[in-house]
Design an enzyme around this catalytic site. Structure first.
Site, PDB file in Angstrom:
ATOM      1  N   LEU B  98       0.905  -1.428   0.014  1.00 10.17           N
ATOM      2  CA  LEU B  98      -0.261  -0.312  -0.030  1.00 10.17           C
ATOM      3  C   LEU B  98       0.986   1.483   0.279  1.00 10.17           C
ATOM      4  O   LEU B  98       2.484   0.689   0.239  1.00 10.17           O
ATOM      5  CB  LEU B  98      -1.287  -0.215   1.147  1.00 10.17           C
ATOM      6  N   PRO B  99       0.372   2.482  -0.576  1.00 10.62           N
ATOM      7  CA  PRO B  99       0.760   3.934  -0.696  1.00 10.62           C
ATOM      8  C   PRO B  99       1.370   4.568   0.802  1.00 10.62           C
ATOM      9  O   PRO B  99       3.048   4.804   0.303  1.00 10.62           O
ATOM     10  CB  PRO B  99       0.416   4.646  -1.515  1.00 10.62           C
ATOM     11  N   LYS B 200      15.347  -0.397   5.697  1.00 15.39           N
ATOM     12  CA  LYS B 200      14.411   0.272   4.843  1.00 15.39           C
ATOM     13  C   LYS B 200      15.355   1.390   4.492  1.00 15.39           C
ATOM     14  O   LYS B 200      16.164   2.219   3.808  1.00 15.39           O
ATOM     15  CB  LYS B 200      13.136  -0.198   4.267  1.00 15.39           C
ATOM     16  N   LYS B 275       9.533  11.159  -0.675  1.00  9.23           N
ATOM     17  CA  LYS B 275       9.162   9.946   0.527  1.00  9.23           C
ATOM     18  C   LYS B 275       9.640   8.794   1.482  1.00  9.23           C
ATOM     19  O   LYS B 275       9.536   9.400   3.163  1.00  9.23           O
ATOM     20  CB  LYS B 275       8.039   9.564  -0.328  1.00  9.23           C
TER      21      LYS B 275
END
Lengths: 333, 333, 333, 333
Positions: B98-99, B200, B275
């Site tokens: 999901l975003p 990450k 992001k």
């Protein structure tokens, strides 16, 4: 002796000359070395020892008489020169290893009138590219000249494993190469005069930035609950990897045999890193290049420099600077 | 079917289970996939194709009906679910892609009441570690859950060569591993829940910084007269080397097959990099970690984002941003 | 009592109401205050004392019972409420003064079902604008609501000289104004809901940056041989002047009665400044605004925060951070 | 004529001298001006016009003959000198207004052998403090010398309202004062030689930082929904206020008569601001001062400089740089 220096134009001359020989084929060059400091001394020593068969003499100079006396005492046959001009008057190949741009300017000003026509001048100091170009230009009508700053530190200087980044014409590079081989392992031609310095300060500027970035990343990961070794391992196989994570990790305990694992002793001290950052940022001012990352990193190193107790630590201490752990090293007033 | 889910405690259960099988040995799990976007669709496709022999069913959901219809039409046997809760009610293994954090929170809230006891939930979205930990905690009494964000982009998702950074218990990691193998090449256990996200964002934060640092260094060197390829080559064998210089060099022409050599098209777009920088900086706020390099880099990416014409370029366009060359891409009002 | 709340639409209602009165003209409102901390207590005290003639009652709540007991004991007539919902059920005007966004969210969630129709809710907490807008929106169909963060610190709260930056409709602002006058000196309408927070964090973000810039400038000038007072004087009549140089100079001895001249005690502590920087940077992430100066300053404050011994100093200690003088405050392990 | 120059020691001499007079009381000094550029010409013009009664002659020099010819043609009685040495040989008071440190070094080298004993040398160029100190030292045994950089721009130079920041001994300052009054409004003594430059670059460095900080703050506030004028007004009565918000606001439309409200034309061009930032950062390198805010701002101005179409804009264009609005000015290749 060395009559070829008069007769042969620098650029044509090179191609015909055999390594280590003077143009006439029969005579060997005299080698000069100026600057017998922490780096210069072991470099001169290697040069002295490894080129014995290829040179006619070895003259040395340093502003500190004691450094010269010590060198000549321990290197049989090395001879004290009285000044940079004296070195230039005697030597066919002159290597300089000096602390900063003004020193190099001064030494080249002193050498210029005395220099032997056709000589080879190698400056291994790390200085700003503009000065490197200017001093080379001041002598290039009479001699070959290259800038050849090094990386590898005192350890590499002693072991003879330095990397030389060389700026100058291809013939001048070829001529300097065998002498540099005596002091280093990797000799890289970076283009015209000054480009040795450009390559050096570009690399070190990037190193200063990536180390700071690696340090803050490790700190963040650790604060978020990651095991430092595991985090380093993941990064080192991913797109964040860099020399500062995989070869010189700044977190104590992640790697053995790096400064971070011995209280940041040894290695590349903050003042030396900051000097190189300063050279790079000054060059960036000259050409109006925007270098926001290096500028941010540089301020960190200067901030560390201003903190009593951290002045001589390896530059990877930036990890402890960001994490607050550095207070263990602070020297209170 | 799947009666083991009721009888066996999650941690004990894992050790005894064979890969891809359910605990009873006779029944196969149903797999669910939520989020069939740019990344999710190729991931789901690989998962569908490579696990055909190891599963009993495959249910999919996306808020866009068209994405679901397209997937079920092209993957024979895949079945549309009506909601995240519907997926949770049917599937033993659920992958979400999901975003952003609010999407994950919402989907997990919807799944929580319906989830099958003993199921395995794998969230491959890149979100903030705090949310990852919170949503995992909300379901861990009933199921196994891991965060498993990926690197490798749409290319890696399509080729099935993604890297998964997995946070969760060792048994949960072991249980997730075979399913992730169907979608990726390298599956790394990073520690407890949330640590996949930590790894990450740490890696990508460092990547964002080193790319900006590499870009400004290349720009400086070029402005100082260095050949870009030569400069890259020197740095890549020295202490300044990083993935951004040796694998993804931002200067057009230095390397083939990287975005910089095709007008910065494809690759990892600035908004995606920004992001991830934002997630990292937000995490750094949470734990009060000082990250001056990433903060400086992040502002560059946001500045680029604000510039009409650059919004979709690969993040290595930061090189042209600093050099002024970017104006060729500008969309004037 | 307070029947008008039911009958009159919020926007029309306001114009007709006299200050401090309820709509019927005969009844006086009950005032509620939630959050009796360092700031909240003196604010509540001023509000209690200065509005005695204009209200019917005063109810207070805090999660720490002791704070409530202390307040009711020292303010005759103040009554303990059992929960935020209890305050909301009793009071026509509710002021909240809470530490962070999650607290405000939680208190508004508790108040929402119980709130008196037509009441006025004033949130003076400093929180992110997005949360301010969300909580206001959650109650605006039943009440008037404004965000009204303050500047002026504990000193201003005690003296009743705070500045309130108010976000909300003009009628809501007008209605809140007299109550805020009881606690402050300057009440500024900043636009719609959330804009009080925007104004506050914009101002404080700029303050954080200008203080850091002022500190480094003073440090540079001093290191270059300037007398600090003279340098401040010159800057203060030139284009570099700012509040941080002319009102709150960070160099000890330049001004009397500022934290820098009393070992950086008192004033606006680093964690509070960093909290506001964090809110501003988070808002900048939300709207993708590039704020490189604030980002650099924020990292300095976080770096200071990580250093044992500096955690509670006034934020102007950034001067000593940059100059290295801070080591006198360091707490070694 | 000017025999006093030989007989009286510089420091003792000053106290006894009346303004504008030479020591003997009967003779008037000859004034020299070197550097008739954008700033120098109007300064020289004011000096010429306002000191007519107090001087015996006025000699001018510039490397561009046309500038000299134009000046002598429009200022009856002004005489062309053939070189800086010629000016020094004739004038008792010499003002220099030159573009950069190397120019000042060169002009002082040319003047030094020819300078009249007891003369007064005033350098109004903005240069690095180290050079200012060096050139002063090179002549201080024979003359009085001050550095007196200005602020106020071409407008202030024309109107005679410049601010002079003066470095030198008190007697030298007193002696320079009346001449500077003819060109400016505010004459500030900043301490010993070089301190005029220190004060100038400190102020301008801080200006460069506060402008960037003000710009990003206004941009953030606007993006968050604030009215720009209202935001400026709030900040200007709060702790974030600075010259860049209350006198020279960078957002078009907030203030009349500032560059931001006329497409960033006029004012203080980016290259000039960046030059001063560069001087300050170079000085910070010399004394190893950490200046993270100025370093970040400087990179912004250099980034703007590298962008075709923005090179000549006022430095407040940094607001449009950060907001993306600048693309309207971009000159595409």
């Amino acid at each position: 002796m060395f009559a070829f220096h008069v007769r042969v134009a620098p650029s044509a001359r090179m191609a015909a000359r055999r390594m280590y020989s003077s143009a006439s084929g029969s005579s060997k060059p005299v080698v000069g070395f100026i600057g017998l400091g922490q780096m210069g001394r072991p470099m001169a020593s290697n040069l002295f020892n490894k080129t014995a068969a290829n040179r006619a003499g070895f003259v040395v100079f340093d502003v500190f008489d004691g450094a010269v006396a010590d060198f000549t005492k321990t290197h049989d046959g090395a001879v004290r020169a009285s000044s940079p001009a004296d070195v230039a008057a005697q030597a066919d190949v002159v290597i300089t290893m000096l602390p900063s741009s003004p020193h190099v300017s001064s030494v080249y000003e002193q050498m210029a009138p005395a220099v032997r026509k056709g000589a080879l001048l190698i400056d291994s100091s790390t200085i700003d590219p503009a000065t490197a170009r200017r001093v080379a230009k001041s002598v290039l009508d009479k001699v070959d000249a290259v800038d050849a700053p090094v990386s590898g530190g005192v350890g590499g200087a002693t072991a003879g494993t330095l990397t030389f980044m060389v700026g100058g014409t291809k013939p001048a590079f070829d001529r300097a190469n065998p002498w540099l081989q005596a002091m280093g392992k990797s000799i890289v031609h970076c283009g015209d005069n000054g480009n040795g310095q450009v390559a050096k300060i570009c690399n070190n500027m990037l190193l200063g930035s990536t180390m700071a970035a690696a340090a803050e990343t490790m700190n963040l990961g650790i604060k978020m609950g990651m095991d430092p070794k595991l985090l380093a391992q993941i990064i080192n196989t991913s797109s964040g990897r860099c020399w500062s994570t995989d070869t010189y990790n700044p977190v104590p305990g992640v790697m053995a045999n790096v400064p971070s694992s011995r209280d940041f002793e040894g290695g590349f001290a903050v003042p030396l890193m900051q000097k190189d950052m300063g050279l790079a940022l000054s060059a960036a001012q000259d050409v109006k290049a925007s270098v926001p990352m290096a500028a941010a990193a540089d301020q960190l190193y200067k901030n560390i420099l201003a903190t009593p107790g951290l002045e001589k630590k390896d530059f990877s201490v930036v990890y402890e600077w960001l994490s607050g752990l550095f207070v263990r090293f602070v020297r209170k007033p």
